[in-house]
Design a protein around this motif. Structure first.
Motif, PDB file in Angstrom:
ATOM      1  N   ILE A   1      -5.153  12.054  -5.357  1.00 17.96           N
ATOM      2  CA  ILE A   1      -5.721  10.717  -5.188  1.00 17.96           C
ATOM      3  C   ILE A   1      -5.790   9.971  -6.507  1.00 17.96           C
ATOM      4  O   ILE A   1      -5.510   8.775  -6.583  1.00 17.96           O
ATOM      5  CB  ILE A   1      -7.118  10.796  -4.513  1.00 17.96           C
TER       6      ILE A   1
ATOM      7  N   LEU B   1     -13.450  11.310   2.106  1.00 19.68           N
ATOM      8  CA  LEU B   1     -13.129  10.528   0.908  1.00 19.68           C
ATOM      9  C   LEU B   1     -14.071   9.348   0.724  1.00 19.68           C
ATOM     10  O   LEU B   1     -14.491   9.066  -0.414  1.00 19.68           O
ATOM     11  CB  LEU B   1     -11.667  10.053   0.975  1.00 19.68           C
TER      12      LEU B   1
ATOM     13  N   LEU C   1     -10.732   1.589  -3.503  1.00 19.63           N
ATOM     14  CA  LEU C   1     -10.596   2.052  -2.122  1.00 19.63           C
ATOM     15  C   LEU C   1     -11.840   1.734  -1.295  1.00 19.63           C
ATOM     16  O   LEU C   1     -11.908   2.130  -0.125  1.00 19.63           O
ATOM     17  CB  LEU C   1     -10.339   3.562  -2.091  1.00 19.63           C
TER      18      LEU C   1
ATOM     19  N   LEU D   1     -10.757   1.059   5.365  1.00 22.44           N
ATOM     20  CA  LEU D   1     -10.339   2.362   4.839  1.00 22.44           C
ATOM     21  C   LEU D   1     -11.396   3.419   5.148  1.00 22.44           C
ATOM     22  O   LEU D   1     -11.069   4.535   5.568  1.00 22.44           O
ATOM     23  CB  LEU D   1     -10.106   2.272   3.333  1.00 22.44           C
ATOM     24  N   TYR D   2     -12.649   3.058   4.935  1.00 24.89           N
ATOM     25  CA  TYR D   2     -13.724   4.005   5.215  1.00 24.89           C
ATOM     26  C   TYR D   2     -13.703   4.426   6.681  1.00 24.89           C
ATOM     27  O   TYR D   2     -13.929   5.599   7.012  1.00 24.89           O
ATOM     28  CB  TYR D   2     -15.075   3.362   4.890  1.00 24.89           C
TER      29      TYR D   2
ATOM     30  N   LEU E   1     -10.723   6.841   7.341  1.00 20.64           N
ATOM     31  CA  LEU E   1     -10.808   8.101   6.593  1.00 20.64           C
ATOM     32  C   LEU E   1     -12.000   8.959   7.006  1.00 20.64           C
ATOM     33  O   LEU E   1     -12.060  10.138   6.635  1.00 20.64           O
ATOM     34  CB  LEU E   1     -10.898   7.803   5.096  1.00 20.64           C
TER      35      LEU E   1
ATOM     36  N   THR F   1      -2.323   0.711  -3.347  1.00 19.32           N
ATOM     37  CA  THR F   1      -3.612   1.179  -2.834  1.00 19.32           C
ATOM     38  C   THR F   1      -3.437   2.100  -1.643  1.00 19.32           C
ATOM     39  O   THR F   1      -3.964   3.217  -1.617  1.00 19.32           O
ATOM     40  CB  THR F   1      -4.489  -0.027  -2.441  1.00 19.32           C
ATOM     41  N   TYR F   2      -2.695   1.640  -0.642  1.00 18.65           N
ATOM     42  CA  TYR F   2      -2.497   2.462   0.544  1.00 18.65           C
ATOM     43  C   TYR F   2      -1.712   3.721   0.207  1.00 18.65           C
ATOM     44  O   TYR F   2      -1.963   4.800   0.770  1.00 18.65           O
ATOM     45  CB  TYR F   2      -1.745   1.672   1.614  1.00 18.65           C
TER      46      TYR F   2
ATOM     47  N   VAL G   1      -3.874   6.716  -0.844  1.00 21.81           N
ATOM     48  CA  VAL G   1      -4.583   7.392   0.248  1.00 21.81           C
ATOM     49  C   VAL G   1      -3.604   8.166   1.127  1.00 21.81           C
ATOM     50  O   VAL G   1      -3.882   9.298   1.543  1.00 21.81           O
ATOM     51  CB  VAL G   1      -5.363   6.361   1.094  1.00 21.81           C
TER      52      VAL G   1
ATOM     53  N   TYR H   1      -3.115  12.294   2.402  1.00 24.56           N
ATOM     54  CA  TYR H   1      -2.750  12.843   3.719  1.00 24.56           C
ATOM     55  C   TYR H   1      -1.546  13.772   3.596  1.00 24.56           C
ATOM     56  O   TYR H   1      -1.525  14.871   4.161  1.00 24.56           O
ATOM     57  CB  TYR H   1      -2.410  11.706   4.685  1.00 24.56           C
TER      58      TYR H   1
END
Length: 628
Positions: free
Chosen positions: A283, A325, A382, A387-388, A391, A420-421, A424, A428
């Motif tokens: 990350i 995360l 992030l 996103l939260y 995730l 940014t993406y 994350v 994965y």
């Protein structure tokens, strides 16, 4: 062995033969037109005494016999002639001279009653034919004149058989061999040795190669992970292919149009602190791509250790109840005094947080900020409710090749927010990598479009070790320089050299040179010409040269690919190198795309629900701080 004396003797014979031809023709004129010569007072007693008795010879009894004999001797003399070669002589010119000369030479027989015209036409025809035939033997034929780009020389036999098995990828193609078009196949019979698909934008990586890898592997029962950089180009292909063949669940991780939720830091999948450290490294390096080349530096390793401590603390706290995360991001923003007090309760991370606590206690605040501020700043990017929300969910587990529940998972990115993406999504990928590379799992295909836009820590190890676990890795890159920029020179070289299968479209520079050297050399015919004032010499030779030069790779058209495939012990392939054009049925593909079903809307999450989840995560961190 030819010597000067032999050559001189040959020329004398040739000259004598031609002279004999001319003498026969002159005697024929004298005998057949004797009356005319006599009227013009061009006869002589001595000449008559010598030539007139010859009229009884068989060769002079007939016009045809005499003229054909002279023509035959002329042709024989020209066969052995050695005139100066000339590349400007054209076959059309030769044909004109020879046909016109022969026509006049033979048609003049009809004018035998007109001796003057007969002699003139016959002589003119003789001279024209002699000129044309002489040009024929002086004409210079050079292959280089018609093949200026050396295309025919650089063709070579390629695999024309369809070699298929339960894992293979087979692409129909056409190639050129000595000026003829032939059918061939690109047979990736062992995709588990890694496949690299290269090519500049527009070279046809996705349309000609990636889409077929997806469709063929889904038909053959593979579970699959697809990194879809330009969502939903590849995801739509996978979804519609899966609708035909079924047998696997379909999931999409999309941060903009939320479909499924999954926690990449599932506590059950992290067995020891090294898993947390790899997740932290992925990350942080994904958010700070320039750190990839500086691994080992103090101010790179410090924030990684800091994030590792946060992840492992949440993994151990209450059985991993808050191990996501988003919780890691919120925990990193807690004040130093409260944070270190909380982290001190977990003995397994004591060695990781000790340098930070020492700096804090000794009031070395500048050092402390330097150690962890970069981690806080990076993670703060992030901090997004959407996103939260994605995730912190748990719609599916990341063991995509679990035989009990095989899956096809698509990771959606957006080129406008790729940094940014991508970080994350890299997490994965890292976690899925750990789970798929195990024994006794279902065959699995990992496909990464625009691979350099994510950070995959340990990709070389995956390709090297996953073969026995039936994990096929496909990497799509634009250029070696792009890979080198994002991963560093050493890692880029390892990735380029470790893959067994390469399919590459148009590339330039170092990439083209490396590939050209990798494909090796073949025997090619070379032709050279030397011209001087008296002679023209041609020499032909064979020498080893690159089968596919870098310049040719740099000028490939869309759909044209070069490459090399890897075989296996049970299916040996001699013709591994190819340079061909993949054959897509454009009408059929267009028809299929028009009939595609759009990806379904899995959930309709309201903004209120997303905000509530965001606030709940912040509240969870306050609970942890208060309880510790």
């Amino acid at each position: 062995m030819q010597t000067g004396e032999n050559e001189q003797a040959l020329r004398k014979i040739i000259d004598f033969t031609r002279l004999l031809s001319i003498v026969i023709l002159i005697i024929h004129f004298y005998l057949s037109c004797y009356g005319t010569f006599e009227r013009l007072h061009l006869t002589h007693k001595i000449i008559d005494q010598v030539l007139l008795p010859m009229s009884k010879m068989g060769i002079f009894k007939s016009l045809w016999v005499a003229k054909l004999s002279a023509l035959l001797l002329l042709t024989v003399s020209l066969l052995g002639s050695k005139g100066k070669k000339d590349e400007k002589i054209r076959p059309k010119t030769i044909a004109t001279y020879c046909s016109t000369g022969l026509f006049l030479y033979l048609i003049s027989n009809l004018l035998n009653a007109l001796p003057g015209l007969y002699i003139g036409l016959t002589a003119l025809g003789y001279l024209l034919f002699m000129t044309g035939a002489a040009m024929l033997f002086r004409m210079l034929k050079l292959k280089s004149g018609t093949d200026i780009f050396n295309k025919e020389n650089e063709t070579f036999p390629q695999e024309e058989r369809l070699l298929e098995n339960e894992y293979s990828i087979n692409l129909p193609a056409k190639y050129q061999l000595k000026g003829k078009e032939r059918d061939s196949w690109i047979n990736i019979i062992n995709p588990f040795r890694g496949t690299l698909v290269g090519g500049s934008p527009g070279a046809g990586k996705s349309y000609f190669v990636i889409r077929h890898i997806i469709s063929q592997h889904i038909r053959k029962g593979f579970s699959m992970l697809i990194y879809d950089f330009k969502y939903d180009d590849l995801s739509k292909i996978a979804y519609n292919e899966l609708r035909k063949h079924g047998g696997r669940s379909f999931y999409v991780i999309n941060f903009e149009n939320i479909m499924h939720r999954s926690n990449p830091l599932e506590p059950e999948t992290m067995l020891d602190i090294t898993d947390a450290m790899e997740a932290a490294r992925t990350i942080m390096l994904g958010l700070n791509r320039e750190w990839i080349k500086k691994q080992g530096d103090f101010f790179v390793e410090s924030p990684i250790n800091f994030v590792t401590a946060l992840i492992w603390f949440l993994k151990k706290y209450e059985g991993g109840k808050y191990c996501t995360l988003p919780h890691v991001i919120e925990l990193s923003l807690v004040d130093y005094k409260e944070l270190y007090s909380v982290l001190s309760n977990e003995p397994e991370i004591e060695v990781l947080i000790n340098p930070f606590i020492s700096a804090w206690r000794n009031e070395a605040f500048e050092q402390l900020e330097g150690q962890i501020a970069s981690a806080k700043i990076s993670l703060a990017r992030l901090s997004s409710p959407q996103l939260y929300y994605v995730l912190s969910g748990n719609d599916f587990s990341l063991d995509i090749n679990n035989p009990a529940d095989p899956k096809v998972v698509c990771l959606a990115n957006n080129p406008q927010k790729s940094q940014t993406y991508g970080a994350v999504l890299s997490l994965y990928v890292n976690r899925i990598n750990k789970l798929v590379n195990r024994k006794h799992q279902q065959k699995c295909s990992l496909i990464f479009d625009e691979f350099p836009t994510i950070y995959f820590n340990g990709i070389d190890n995956l390709i090297a070790t996953a073969r026995s676990n039936k994990v096929a890795v496909t990497l799509a890159v634009q250029d070696y320089s792009q890979l080198k920029k994002d991963y560093g020179r050493e890692q880029a070289e390892v990735i380029m050299n470790i893959v067994g299968n390469i399919i590459c479209g148009q590339v330039t520079g170092d990439t083209a040179r490396q590939l050209s050297e990798r494909f090796g050399k073949i025997n090619q015919e070379k032709e050279s010409m030397s011209i001087n004032s008296s002679d023209t010499s041609i020499s032909r030779s064979t020498q080893l040269d690159y089968a596919i030069p870098a310049s040719k790779i740099a000028t490939l058209s869309s759909g044209q690919f070069v490459g090399m495939i890897a075989d296996d012990p049970t299916n040996k392939i001699d013709l591994k190198i190819f340079h061909n054009e993949v054959q897509n049925d454009h009408k059929t593909i267009a028809q299929e795309e028009r009939s595609y079903t759009e990806l379904p809307a899995v959930r309709s999450s309201s903004m209120q629900e997303i905000i509530l989840n965001y606030q709940r995560i912040k509240a969870d961190i306050k609970i942890i701080i208060n309880e510790c």
